[in-house]
Design a protein around this motif. Structure first.
Motif, PDB file in Angstrom:
ATOM      1  N   CYS A   1       0.914  -1.141  -0.015  1.00  0.00           N
ATOM      2  CA  CYS A   1       0.067   0.094   0.173  1.00  0.00           C
ATOM      3  C   CYS A   1       0.764   1.283  -0.119  1.00  0.00           C
ATOM      4  O   CYS A   1       1.977   1.167   0.129  1.00  0.00           O
ATOM      5  CB  CYS A   1      -0.831   0.035   1.197  1.00  0.00           C
ATOM      6  N   ALA A   2       0.372   2.399  -0.647  1.00  0.00           N
ATOM      7  CA  ALA A   2       0.811   3.758  -0.503  1.00  0.00           C
ATOM      8  C   ALA A   2      -0.263   4.703   0.037  1.00  0.00           C
ATOM      9  O   ALA A   2      -1.322   4.369  -0.326  1.00  0.00           O
ATOM     10  CB  ALA A   2       1.628   4.051  -1.462  1.00  0.00           C
ATOM     11  N   GLU A   3       0.101   5.623   0.602  1.00  0.00           N
ATOM     12  CA  GLU A   3      -0.564   6.907   0.796  1.00  0.00           C
ATOM     13  C   GLU A   3      -0.496   8.070   0.028  1.00  0.00           C
ATOM     14  O   GLU A   3       0.782   8.509  -0.123  1.00  0.00           O
ATOM     15  CB  GLU A   3      -0.652   7.314   2.269  1.00  0.00           C
ATOM     16  N   ILE A   4      -1.487   8.465  -0.704  1.00  0.00           N
ATOM     17  CA  ILE A   4      -1.222   9.418  -1.703  1.00  0.00           C
ATOM     18  C   ILE A   4      -1.546  10.780  -1.235  1.00  0.00           C
ATOM     19  O   ILE A   4      -2.775  11.139  -0.675  1.00  0.00           O
ATOM     20  CB  ILE A   4      -2.058   9.345  -2.969  1.00  0.00           C
ATOM     21  N   ASN A   5      -0.388  11.491  -0.960  1.00  0.00           N
ATOM     22  CA  ASN A   5      -0.446  12.700  -0.216  1.00  0.00           C
ATOM     23  C   ASN A   5      -0.458  14.169  -1.115  1.00  0.00           C
ATOM     24  O   ASN A   5      -1.047  15.135  -0.707  1.00  0.00           O
ATOM     25  CB  ASN A   5       0.654  13.080   0.776  1.00  0.00           C
ATOM     26  N   SER A   6      -0.129  13.884  -2.534  1.00  0.00           N
ATOM     27  CA  SER A   6       0.066  15.033  -3.127  1.00  0.00           C
ATOM     28  C   SER A   6      -1.740  15.597  -3.420  1.00  0.00           C
ATOM     29  O   SER A   6      -1.482  16.701  -3.833  1.00  0.00           O
ATOM     30  CB  SER A   6       0.666  14.824  -4.291  1.00  0.00           C
ATOM     31  N   SER A   7      -2.294  14.707  -3.285  1.00  0.00           N
ATOM     32  CA  SER A   7      -3.998  15.077  -3.467  1.00  0.00           C
ATOM     33  C   SER A   7      -4.141  16.243  -2.566  1.00  0.00           C
ATOM     34  O   SER A   7      -5.391  16.710  -2.808  1.00  0.00           O
ATOM     35  CB  SER A   7      -4.887  13.788  -3.637  1.00  0.00           C
ATOM     36  N   PHE A   8      -3.565  16.064  -1.524  1.00  0.00           N
ATOM     37  CA  PHE A   8      -3.848  17.172  -0.484  1.00  0.00           C
ATOM     38  C   PHE A   8      -3.846  18.723  -0.906  1.00  0.00           C
ATOM     39  O   PHE A   8      -4.443  19.570  -0.486  1.00  0.00           O
ATOM     40  CB  PHE A   8      -3.044  16.975   0.849  1.00  0.00           C
ATOM     41  N   TYR A   9      -2.813  18.711  -1.946  1.00  0.00           N
ATOM     42  CA  TYR A   9      -2.271  20.158  -2.307  1.00  0.00           C
ATOM     43  C   TYR A   9      -2.811  20.353  -3.786  1.00  0.00           C
ATOM     44  O   TYR A   9      -3.083  21.646  -4.171  1.00  0.00           O
ATOM     45  CB  TYR A   9      -0.770  20.101  -2.473  1.00  0.00           C
ATOM     46  N   ARG A  10      -3.075  19.237  -4.535  1.00  0.00           N
ATOM     47  CA  ARG A  10      -3.376  19.673  -5.831  1.00  0.00           C
ATOM     48  C   ARG A  10      -4.287  18.705  -6.372  1.00  0.00           C
ATOM     49  O   ARG A  10      -3.969  17.367  -6.148  1.00  0.00           O
ATOM     50  CB  ARG A  10      -2.109  20.168  -6.790  1.00  0.00           C
ATOM     51  N   SER A  11      -5.203  19.047  -7.653  1.00  0.00           N
ATOM     52  CA  SER A  11      -5.548  18.138  -8.339  1.00  0.00           C
ATOM     53  C   SER A  11      -5.061  17.477  -9.183  1.00  0.00           C
ATOM     54  O   SER A  11      -3.756  17.936  -9.663  1.00  0.00           O
ATOM     55  CB  SER A  11      -6.761  18.824  -9.179  1.00  0.00           C
ATOM     56  N   HIS A  12      -5.301  16.171  -9.595  1.00  0.00           N
ATOM     57  CA  HIS A  12      -4.455  15.493 -10.616  1.00  0.00           C
ATOM     58  C   HIS A  12      -5.336  14.960 -11.580  1.00  0.00           C
ATOM     59  O   HIS A  12      -6.358  14.719 -11.809  1.00  0.00           O
ATOM     60  CB  HIS A  12      -3.982  14.103 -10.039  1.00  0.00           C
ATOM     61  N   ARG A  13      -4.568  15.080 -12.972  1.00  0.00           N
ATOM     62  CA  ARG A  13      -5.393  14.296 -14.145  1.00  0.00           C
ATOM     63  C   ARG A  13      -5.870  13.029 -13.953  1.00  0.00           C
ATOM     64  O   ARG A  13      -5.075  12.348 -13.211  1.00  0.00           O
ATOM     65  CB  ARG A  13      -4.464  14.419 -15.608  1.00  0.00           C
ATOM     66  N   LEU A  14      -7.054  12.722 -14.496  1.00  0.00           N
ATOM     67  CA  LEU A  14      -7.592  11.119 -14.390  1.00  0.00           C
ATOM     68  C   LEU A  14      -6.613  10.283 -15.143  1.00  0.00           C
ATOM     69  O   LEU A  14      -6.305   9.241 -14.450  1.00  0.00           O
ATOM     70  CB  LEU A  14      -8.792  11.146 -15.111  1.00  0.00           C
ATOM     71  N   SER A  15      -5.881  10.667 -16.053  1.00  0.00           N
ATOM     72  CA  SER A  15      -4.581   9.828 -16.496  1.00  0.00           C
ATOM     73  C   SER A  15      -3.566   9.461 -15.791  1.00  0.00           C
ATOM     74  O   SER A  15      -3.070   8.562 -15.736  1.00  0.00           O
ATOM     75  CB  SER A  15      -4.113  10.524 -17.738  1.00  0.00           C
ATOM     76  N   THR A  16      -3.179  10.455 -14.522  1.00  0.00           N
ATOM     77  CA  THR A  16      -2.349  10.217 -13.654  1.00  0.00           C
ATOM     78  C   THR A  16      -2.744   9.155 -12.508  1.00  0.00           C
ATOM     79  O   THR A  16      -2.124   8.219 -12.454  1.00  0.00           O
ATOM     80  CB  THR A  16      -1.917  11.452 -13.049  1.00  0.00           C
ATOM     81  N   TRP A  17      -4.174   9.339 -12.260  1.00  0.00           N
ATOM     82  CA  TRP A  17      -4.464   8.340 -11.367  1.00  0.00           C
ATOM     83  C   TRP A  17      -4.438   6.940 -11.841  1.00  0.00           C
ATOM     84  O   TRP A  17      -4.175   5.969 -11.398  1.00  0.00           O
ATOM     85  CB  TRP A  17      -5.997   8.589 -11.052  1.00  0.00           C
ATOM     86  N   ALA A  18      -4.922   6.785 -13.380  1.00  0.00           N
ATOM     87  CA  ALA A  18      -5.073   5.445 -13.884  1.00  0.00           C
ATOM     88  C   ALA A  18      -3.727   5.196 -14.065  1.00  0.00           C
ATOM     89  O   ALA A  18      -3.640   3.745 -14.075  1.00  0.00           O
ATOM     90  CB  ALA A  18      -5.681   5.595 -15.175  1.00  0.00           C
ATOM     91  N   LYS A  19      -2.641   5.862 -14.317  1.00  0.00           N
ATOM     92  CA  LYS A  19      -1.425   5.488 -14.661  1.00  0.00           C
ATOM     93  C   LYS A  19      -0.684   5.105 -13.291  1.00  0.00           C
ATOM     94  O   LYS A  19      -0.122   3.513 -13.272  1.00  0.00           O
ATOM     95  CB  LYS A  19      -0.259   6.380 -15.073  1.00  0.00           C
ATOM     96  N   TRP A  20      -1.351   5.407 -12.157  1.00  0.00           N
ATOM     97  CA  TRP A  20      -0.683   4.811 -10.777  1.00  0.00           C
ATOM     98  C   TRP A  20      -1.211   3.433 -10.771  1.00  0.00           C
ATOM     99  O   TRP A  20      -0.731   2.522 -10.281  1.00  0.00           O
ATOM    100  CB  TRP A  20      -1.257   5.782  -9.757  1.00  0.00           C
ATOM    101  N   ALA A  21      -2.577   3.414 -11.022  1.00  0.00           N
ATOM    102  CA  ALA A  21      -3.396   2.138 -10.719  1.00  0.00           C
ATOM    103  C   ALA A  21      -2.845   0.983 -11.711  1.00  0.00           C
ATOM    104  O   ALA A  21      -2.823  -0.034 -11.294  1.00  0.00           O
ATOM    105  CB  ALA A  21      -4.836   2.365 -10.997  1.00  0.00           C
ATOM    106  N   ASP A  22      -2.400   1.253 -12.693  1.00  0.00           N
ATOM    107  CA  ASP A  22      -1.771   0.422 -13.804  1.00  0.00           C
ATOM    108  C   ASP A  22      -0.199   0.038 -13.474  1.00  0.00           C
ATOM    109  O   ASP A  22       0.171  -1.032 -14.202  1.00  0.00           O
ATOM    110  CB  ASP A  22      -2.029   1.024 -15.336  1.00  0.00           C
ATOM    111  N   SER A  23       0.328   0.677 -12.383  1.00  0.00           N
ATOM    112  CA  SER A  23       1.700   0.633 -12.086  1.00  0.00           C
ATOM    113  C   SER A  23       2.024  -0.573 -11.011  1.00  0.00           C
ATOM    114  O   SER A  23       3.037  -0.627 -10.923  1.00  0.00           O
ATOM    115  CB  SER A  23       2.269   1.729 -11.856  1.00  0.00           C
ATOM    116  N   VAL A  24       0.877  -0.895 -10.475  1.00  0.00           N
ATOM    117  CA  VAL A  24       0.821  -1.687  -9.225  1.00  0.00           C
ATOM    118  C   VAL A  24       0.273  -2.999  -9.407  1.00  0.00           C
ATOM    119  O   VAL A  24      -0.725  -3.103 -10.324  1.00  0.00           O
ATOM    120  CB  VAL A  24       0.400  -1.018  -7.912  1.00  0.00           C
ATOM    121  N   PRO A  25       0.733  -4.041  -8.511  1.00  0.00           N
ATOM    122  CA  PRO A  25       0.199  -5.364  -8.506  1.00  0.00           C
ATOM    123  C   PRO A  25      -1.333  -5.347  -8.271  1.00  0.00           C
ATOM    124  O   PRO A  25      -1.934  -4.343  -7.413  1.00  0.00           O
ATOM    125  CB  PRO A  25       0.894  -6.225  -7.642  1.00  0.00           C
ATOM    126  N   GLU A  26      -2.175  -6.308  -8.536  1.00  0.00           N
ATOM    127  CA  GLU A  26      -3.783  -6.390  -8.427  1.00  0.00           C
ATOM    128  C   GLU A  26      -3.886  -6.252  -6.770  1.00  0.00           C
ATOM    129  O   GLU A  26      -4.812  -5.877  -6.629  1.00  0.00           O
ATOM    130  CB  GLU A  26      -4.254  -7.742  -8.560  1.00  0.00           C
TER     131      GLU A  26
END
Length: 246
Positions: free
Chosen positions: A42-67
């Motif tokens: 697991c990891a805690e995403i903290n950058s979302s506290f400071y700014r919005s992210h593109r949906l493509s960024t969130w999707a890239k994170w999800a695709d970069s890790v095991p199931e």
């Protein structure tokens, strides 16, 4: 690590997924997130506290890790600090739409309140009701004002199936203990005595491991936020090792 990953109720990781230079035994190939996710689940995403992210960024994170990997996501300060929970519905909707791009890799949504934010029952209840209309997944709150650590606040959190973070260091003694909805325990370990910097002594991590084992039927997250000196990565590995041997 095999033992840790088989314990679906237990997740150990850090705030963000930086890998300090002193840890050379991590997998050498891939992005930081690719490599990190081969060690922790697991990891805690903290950058979302400071700014919005593109949906493509969130999707890239999800695709970069095991199931079996999950992210917790920290809510924007515009909601928790600026609006003090009395935010416009659209603010909450936009944030949740972003976070939900993680799909099955989305874990708890984290709301950390500023130390100045006192418990206002009417505001809190209205916010929780709006939040639950929009999101049925796991939610954790980290209040830091003393007025939140009373039975009325605990009852309200529990009634909306929201867990209260167990934090170290604790702003008030009760903040060290999880409360609210009891089926999810979320520990945020900021480092002590020097917040965000200090590594934890192994004696503390052994006590933490024993407490986790005692509550093994509950979903438990342990997120180390003492990242400023790189201590979080090592502390998470030690806790992982202690629990694998338990």
């Amino acid at each position: 690590m095999a033992s840790n990953r088989s314990m679906n109720h237990l997740r150990i990781g850090t705030a963000g997924w930086s890998i300090p230079k002193q840890y050379l035994d991590v997998p050498p190939q891939g992005t930081h997130l690719n490599r990190y996710s081969q060690i922790f689940n697991c990891a805690e995403i903290n950058s979302s506290f400071y700014r919005s992210h593109r949906l493509s960024t969130w999707a890239k994170w999800a695709d970069s890790v095991p199931e079996d990997f999950q992210f917790s996501v920290k809510a924007p300060k515009a909601i928790t600090h600026d609006a003090k929970l009395a935010c416009e519905p659209a603010q909450l909707q936009i944030f949740l739409a972003e976070a939900n791009t993680l799909a099955q890799r989305l874990g708890p949504i984290l709301f950390q309140l500023p130390p100045s934010s006192a418990f206002n029952p009417a505001v809190a209840k209205a916010f929780f009701a709006r939040l639950r209309d929009l999101h049925q997944g796991a939610i954790v709150f980290e209040p830091r004002h003393s007025t939140w650590f009373v039975s009325e606040a605990d009852y309200l959190l529990n009634s909306f199936s929201i867990s209260r973070v167990a934090a170290d260091p604790a702003h008030v003694p009760a903040a060290a203990q999880a409360a609210g909805w009891s089926q999810l325990i979320y520990c945020r370990l900021h480092g002590s005595p020097h917040t965000y910097y200090s590594a934890y002594p192994e004696s503390y991590l052994r006590s933490l491991a024993a407490a986790i084992v005692a509550h093994k039927t509950r979903e438990t997250w342990c997120v180390f936020d003492n990242t400023a000196s790189g201590a979080a990565f090592g502390d998470a590995q030690i806790l992982q090792r202690l629990l694998s041997a338990a």
